[in-house]
Scaffold this motif. Structure first.
Motif, PDB file in Angstrom:
ATOM      1  N   ASN A 123      -5.157  -2.513   8.190  1.00  0.00           N
ATOM      2  CA  ASN A 123      -4.573  -2.861   7.201  1.00  0.00           C
ATOM      3  C   ASN A 123      -2.987  -2.780   7.337  1.00  0.00           C
ATOM      4  O   ASN A 123      -2.345  -3.603   6.827  1.00  0.00           O
ATOM      5  CB  ASN A 123      -4.872  -1.911   5.875  1.00  0.00           C
ATOM      6  CG  ASN A 123      -6.042  -2.128   5.195  1.00  0.00           C
ATOM      7  OD1 ASN A 123      -6.229  -1.723   3.889  1.00  0.00           O
ATOM      8  ND2 ASN A 123      -7.131  -2.546   5.998  1.00  0.00           N
ATOM      9  N   GLN A 124      -2.520  -2.074   8.113  1.00  0.00           N
ATOM     10  CA  GLN A 124      -1.046  -1.991   8.461  1.00  0.00           C
ATOM     11  C   GLN A 124      -0.626  -3.366   8.991  1.00  0.00           C
ATOM     12  O   GLN A 124       0.595  -3.956   8.264  1.00  0.00           O
ATOM     13  CB  GLN A 124      -0.823  -0.726   9.436  1.00  0.00           C
ATOM     14  CG  GLN A 124       0.539  -0.641   9.792  1.00  0.00           C
ATOM     15  CD  GLN A 124       0.942   0.364  10.588  1.00  0.00           C
ATOM     16  OE1 GLN A 124       0.571   0.430  11.892  1.00  0.00           O
ATOM     17  NE2 GLN A 124       1.611   1.457  10.199  1.00  0.00           N
ATOM     18  N   ALA A 127      -0.928  -5.881   6.181  1.00  0.00           N
ATOM     19  CA  ALA A 127       0.196  -5.719   5.198  1.00  0.00           C
ATOM     20  C   ALA A 127       1.786  -6.392   5.752  1.00  0.00           C
ATOM     21  O   ALA A 127       2.440  -6.738   5.029  1.00  0.00           O
ATOM     22  CB  ALA A 127       0.498  -4.493   4.917  1.00  0.00           C
ATOM     23  N   ARG A 128       1.656  -6.404   7.071  1.00  0.00           N
ATOM     24  CA  ARG A 128       2.947  -6.961   7.717  1.00  0.00           C
ATOM     25  C   ARG A 128       2.921  -8.212   7.709  1.00  0.00           C
ATOM     26  O   ARG A 128       3.994  -8.847   7.943  1.00  0.00           O
ATOM     27  CB  ARG A 128       3.269  -6.044   9.134  1.00  0.00           C
ATOM     28  CG  ARG A 128       3.582  -4.663   8.809  1.00  0.00           C
ATOM     29  CD  ARG A 128       3.541  -3.952  10.469  1.00  0.00           C
ATOM     30  NE  ARG A 128       3.986  -2.750  10.360  1.00  0.00           N
ATOM     31  CZ  ARG A 128       3.992  -1.798  11.409  1.00  0.00           C
ATOM     32  NH1 ARG A 128       3.361  -2.246  12.641  1.00  0.00           N
ATOM     33  NH2 ARG A 128       4.136  -0.594  11.524  1.00  0.00           N
ATOM     34  N   ILE A 136      -6.626  -8.932   1.357  1.00  0.00           N
ATOM     35  CA  ILE A 136      -7.090  -7.913   2.490  1.00  0.00           C
ATOM     36  C   ILE A 136      -8.783  -7.172   1.682  1.00  0.00           C
ATOM     37  O   ILE A 136      -8.428  -6.987   0.574  1.00  0.00           O
ATOM     38  CB  ILE A 136      -6.213  -6.768   2.401  1.00  0.00           C
ATOM     39  CG1 ILE A 136      -4.886  -7.279   3.305  1.00  0.00           C
ATOM     40  CG2 ILE A 136      -6.743  -5.508   3.356  1.00  0.00           C
ATOM     41  CD1 ILE A 136      -3.777  -6.170   3.107  1.00  0.00           C
ATOM     42  N   THR A 165      -7.120   1.704  -0.239  1.00  0.00           N
ATOM     43  CA  THR A 165      -7.052   0.013  -0.741  1.00  0.00           C
ATOM     44  C   THR A 165      -6.252   0.126  -2.077  1.00  0.00           C
ATOM     45  O   THR A 165      -5.486  -0.682  -2.241  1.00  0.00           O
ATOM     46  CB  THR A 165      -8.686  -0.267  -0.947  1.00  0.00           C
ATOM     47  OG1 THR A 165      -9.199  -0.166   0.224  1.00  0.00           O
ATOM     48  CG2 THR A 165      -8.800  -1.519  -1.775  1.00  0.00           C
ATOM     49  N   LEU A 168      -2.560   0.412  -1.221  1.00  0.00           N
ATOM     50  CA  LEU A 168      -2.031  -0.771  -0.640  1.00  0.00           C
ATOM     51  C   LEU A 168      -1.536  -1.680  -1.537  1.00  0.00           C
ATOM     52  O   LEU A 168      -0.804  -2.717  -1.689  1.00  0.00           O
ATOM     53  CB  LEU A 168      -2.712  -1.220   0.719  1.00  0.00           C
ATOM     54  CG  LEU A 168      -2.174  -2.283   1.442  1.00  0.00           C
ATOM     55  CD1 LEU A 168      -0.699  -1.983   1.879  1.00  0.00           C
ATOM     56  CD2 LEU A 168      -3.262  -2.467   2.481  1.00  0.00           C
ATOM     57  N   GLU A 171       1.383  -1.254  -3.169  1.00  0.00           N
ATOM     58  CA  GLU A 171       2.534  -1.345  -2.300  1.00  0.00           C
ATOM     59  C   GLU A 171       2.842  -2.645  -2.136  1.00  0.00           C
ATOM     60  O   GLU A 171       4.056  -2.950  -1.570  1.00  0.00           O
ATOM     61  CB  GLU A 171       2.382  -0.671  -0.905  1.00  0.00           C
ATOM     62  CG  GLU A 171       2.063   0.986  -1.172  1.00  0.00           C
ATOM     63  CD  GLU A 171       1.997   1.706   0.151  1.00  0.00           C
ATOM     64  OE1 GLU A 171       1.911   2.997   0.205  1.00  0.00           O
ATOM     65  OE2 GLU A 171       1.608   1.018   1.148  1.00  0.00           O
ATOM     66  N   LEU A 172       1.959  -3.729  -2.215  1.00  0.00           N
ATOM     67  CA  LEU A 172       2.223  -4.871  -1.953  1.00  0.00           C
ATOM     68  C   LEU A 172       2.845  -5.764  -3.196  1.00  0.00           C
ATOM     69  O   LEU A 172       2.553  -7.027  -3.259  1.00  0.00           O
ATOM     70  CB  LEU A 172       1.120  -5.759  -1.186  1.00  0.00           C
ATOM     71  CG  LEU A 172       0.700  -5.101   0.158  1.00  0.00           C
ATOM     72  CD1 LEU A 172      -0.638  -6.144   0.653  1.00  0.00           C
ATOM     73  CD2 LEU A 172       1.746  -5.291   1.138  1.00  0.00           C
ATOM     74  N   ARG A 175       4.151  -9.682  -3.283  1.00  0.00           N
ATOM     75  CA  ARG A 175       3.854 -10.196  -2.267  1.00  0.00           C
ATOM     76  C   ARG A 175       2.823 -11.346  -2.479  1.00  0.00           C
ATOM     77  O   ARG A 175       2.366 -12.310  -1.354  1.00  0.00           O
ATOM     78  CB  ARG A 175       3.436  -9.428  -1.080  1.00  0.00           C
ATOM     79  CG  ARG A 175       4.476  -8.631  -0.454  1.00  0.00           C
ATOM     80  CD  ARG A 175       5.418  -9.118   0.706  1.00  0.00           C
ATOM     81  NE  ARG A 175       4.286  -9.561   1.649  1.00  0.00           N
ATOM     82  CZ  ARG A 175       3.848  -8.612   2.574  1.00  0.00           C
ATOM     83  NH1 ARG A 175       4.084  -7.534   2.927  1.00  0.00           N
ATOM     84  NH2 ARG A 175       2.742  -9.505   3.494  1.00  0.00           N
ATOM     85  N   VAL A 179      -5.574  -6.758  -2.538  1.00  0.00           N
ATOM     86  CA  VAL A 179      -6.220  -5.680  -1.577  1.00  0.00           C
ATOM     87  C   VAL A 179      -7.229  -5.351  -2.464  1.00  0.00           C
ATOM     88  O   VAL A 179      -7.229  -4.682  -3.536  1.00  0.00           O
ATOM     89  CB  VAL A 179      -5.332  -4.526  -1.135  1.00  0.00           C
ATOM     90  CG1 VAL A 179      -5.963  -3.730  -0.141  1.00  0.00           C
ATOM     91  CG2 VAL A 179      -3.973  -5.094  -0.888  1.00  0.00           C
TER      92      VAL A 179
END
Length: 245
Positions: A123-124, A127-128, A136, A165, A168, A171-172, A175, A179
Motif C-alpha cells: 500500500n505504501q 500510495a506513492r 487500491i 484500508t 489510507l 490520507e489520499l 488524489r 482504497v
C-alpha cells in the motif's frame, strides 16, 4: 477520461486462487496485468500463458510483498514494462490456524509479516505511485465477523488490513484514488480447503443463504467492480460472503 485499454494492474498473489482469477478478470476488462508471486514460478508462468494465449498482456514478477526493496522493484518493473500503474490488487496472504492457547508464535509472526507488513509495504508503494483515477484493493476476511475458533491470529491480521484500508482512503484525499477491501467468506481455494475434512467443508458451505462455498470467480467480480470506471465506492470493506452474518 480513463480508458480501460490503457490501464495497468499489479495483482499480488496472482499466480493462484482468487489472485489468479482476479488477474484474468481484469485482463478481460482490457487491463495489462503484472502477476506477482512469491516462489512458485511455474504457476505464475502458467497464469501469464493463459492470459497471453487469450490475447491479453501480462508478465510475471517475483517479489516478497513484505520486502520493501523487492516491492519497489516490482513497481519499477511494471512502470518500465507498461508505462505506469493504475490498480493494485493485494491478494497475497497466508493463513495459519490454531487456538490461542496453543498458538505457535513463530508461525504467527511469519503470517503477520506477510499479511500485515506485506499489506503496508504494498500500500505504501501504491500510495506513492498510482496514477490518478487508480484503485487500491486489499483483502480482508469475513472471519472477523464470524469469530470462528482457531482463527484469532489470522483475524487479527485481517483487522489490521481493514484499519489500514480505511485510513489510507482518507490520507489520499484529493488524489482521485480509491482504497477498499474485499472480505471473502468461505471460498473454494487451496488456502481455504487445505487441512479441512469433508464434514467441515460441507458445514461451512451450508452457512450462506445461497448454500454453497464462494468461488474465486465470485470474488474476482467484486475486484473488477472496484477497479472499474465507477469510482464512488471508497474507504469500504465489502463482505463478499453470500450473505453470512
Amino acid at each position: 477520461m480513463r480508458t480501460a485499454s490503457a490501464r495497468v494492474a499489479i495483482v499480488t498473489g496472482g499466480s493462484r486462487g482468487i489472485g489468479r482469477q482476479a488477474a484474468e478478470r481484469l485482463v478481460a476488462d482490457g487491463f495489462a496485468v503484472v502477476v506477482n508471486y512469491a516462489g512458485n514460478q511455474i504457476k505464475a508462468d502458467a497464469a501469464v500463458a493463459t492470459i497471453t494465449e487469450a490475447g491479453g498482456r501480462a508478465i510475471a514478477i517475483c517479489a516478497d510483498v513484505a520486502d520493501e526493496t523487492a516491492v519497489a522493484a516490482l513497481f519499477d518493473t511494471t512502470e518500465n514494462a507498461f508505462g505506469g500503474v493504475d490498480v493494485v490488487v493485494h491478494a497475497a496472504g497466508t493463513m495459519y490456524l490454531s487456538p490461542v492457547a496453543g498458538l505457535d508464535l513463530n508461525a504467527m509472526d511469519r503470517m503477520h509479516r506477510t499479511n500485515i507488513r506485506g499489506t503496508f509495504v504494498v500500500n505504501q508503494q501504491a500510495a506513492r505511485r498510482l496514477r490518478g483515477g487508480g484503485a487500491i484493493i486489499n483483502f480482508s476476511s469475513s472471519v472477523i465477523g464470524l469469530a470462528l475458533p482457531g482463527y484469532a491470529a489470522y483475524a487479527a491480521a485481517k483487522g489490521a488490513v481493514e484499519a489500514m484500508t480505511l485510513i489510507l482512503a482518507r490520507e489520499l484525499r484529493g488524489r482521485d484514488i480509491t482504497v477498499n477491501a474485499v472480505a471473502p467468506g468461505p471460498t473454494a481455494t487451496d488456502l481455504f480447503l487445505n487441512g479441512k475434512d469433508e464434514e467441515t467443508i460441507a458445514k461451512m458451505a451450508a452457512q450462506p443463504p445461497l448454500k454453497r462455498l464462494g468461488a474465486p470467480a465470485d470474488i474476482a467480480e467484486v475486484v473488477a467492480f472496484l477497479a472499474g470506471p465507477g469510482h464512488w465506492v471508497n474507504g469500504q470493506v465489502i463482505r463478499a460472503n453470500g450473505g453470512i452474518v
